[in-house]
Scaffold this motif. Sequence first.
Motif, PDB file in Angstrom:
ATOM      1  N   GLN A 177     -36.836 -35.890  34.073  1.00 26.96           N
ATOM      2  CA  GLN A 177     -36.401 -35.500  35.415  1.00 26.96           C
ATOM      3  C   GLN A 177     -36.318 -36.699  36.341  1.00 26.96           C
TER       4      GLN A 177
ATOM      5  N   TRP B 134     -33.177 -34.541  43.437  1.00 30.18           N
ATOM      6  CA  TRP B 134     -32.476 -33.312  43.084  1.00 30.18           C
ATOM      7  C   TRP B 134     -31.843 -33.406  41.700  1.00 30.18           C
TER       8      TRP B 134
ATOM      9  N   TYR C  74     -27.403 -24.408  39.527  1.00 32.03           N
ATOM     10  CA  TYR C  74     -28.457 -24.327  40.540  1.00 32.03           C
ATOM     11  C   TYR C  74     -29.132 -25.689  40.612  1.00 32.03           C
TER      12      TYR C  74
ATOM     13  N   TYR D 271     -32.621 -28.167  41.588  1.00 34.56           N
ATOM     14  CA  TYR D 271     -34.080 -28.214  41.618  1.00 34.56           C
ATOM     15  C   TYR D 271     -34.510 -29.553  42.192  1.00 34.56           C
ATOM     16  N   ASN D 272     -35.442 -29.519  43.143  1.00 33.43           N
ATOM     17  CA  ASN D 272     -35.999 -30.745  43.708  1.00 33.43           C
ATOM     18  C   ASN D 272     -37.344 -31.015  43.042  1.00 33.43           C
TER      19      ASN D 272
ATOM     20  N   LYS E  38     -40.463 -29.243  44.463  1.00 40.43           N
ATOM     21  CA  LYS E  38     -40.563 -28.155  43.489  1.00 40.43           C
ATOM     22  C   LYS E  38     -39.932 -26.867  44.032  1.00 40.43           C
TER      23      LYS E  38
ATOM     24  N   THR F 256     -36.105 -24.612  44.247  1.00 39.34           N
ATOM     25  CA  THR F 256     -34.849 -24.338  43.570  1.00 39.34           C
ATOM     26  C   THR F 256     -33.913 -23.649  44.548  1.00 39.34           C
TER      27      THR F 256
END
Length: 104
Positions: A44, A61, A73, A75-76, A80, A82
Amino acid sequence: KLCVGEEYQEALDELLSRLQARQIPSERAVRELMERVGSTIVQQAGLSVMNLQKGLLPHGWLEYMDDATGRPYFYNVHAKITTWDKPKAPMTPLGTPRADAQKD
């Protein structure tokens, strides 16, 4: 280091110091990093940096695809969170000055 908790900071600093001093090869450093924080976090972090450098997404992101709907979609990894909404991308890739940046 932004992707992991405070409990990892000292160990990561030590690992980075050993890598910078060329006491260990980069492959070993990556292996040790994955052992300490897990391969998912390492992946990540790498994707997050790549997205930022290419100007695709703001730092932290990641974009994923929802299997059920086929929709992307986001996700950071730091917050954390979405969201279905694409975060606003940086104006230019990392290292390239933005046109509206102040000049000294």
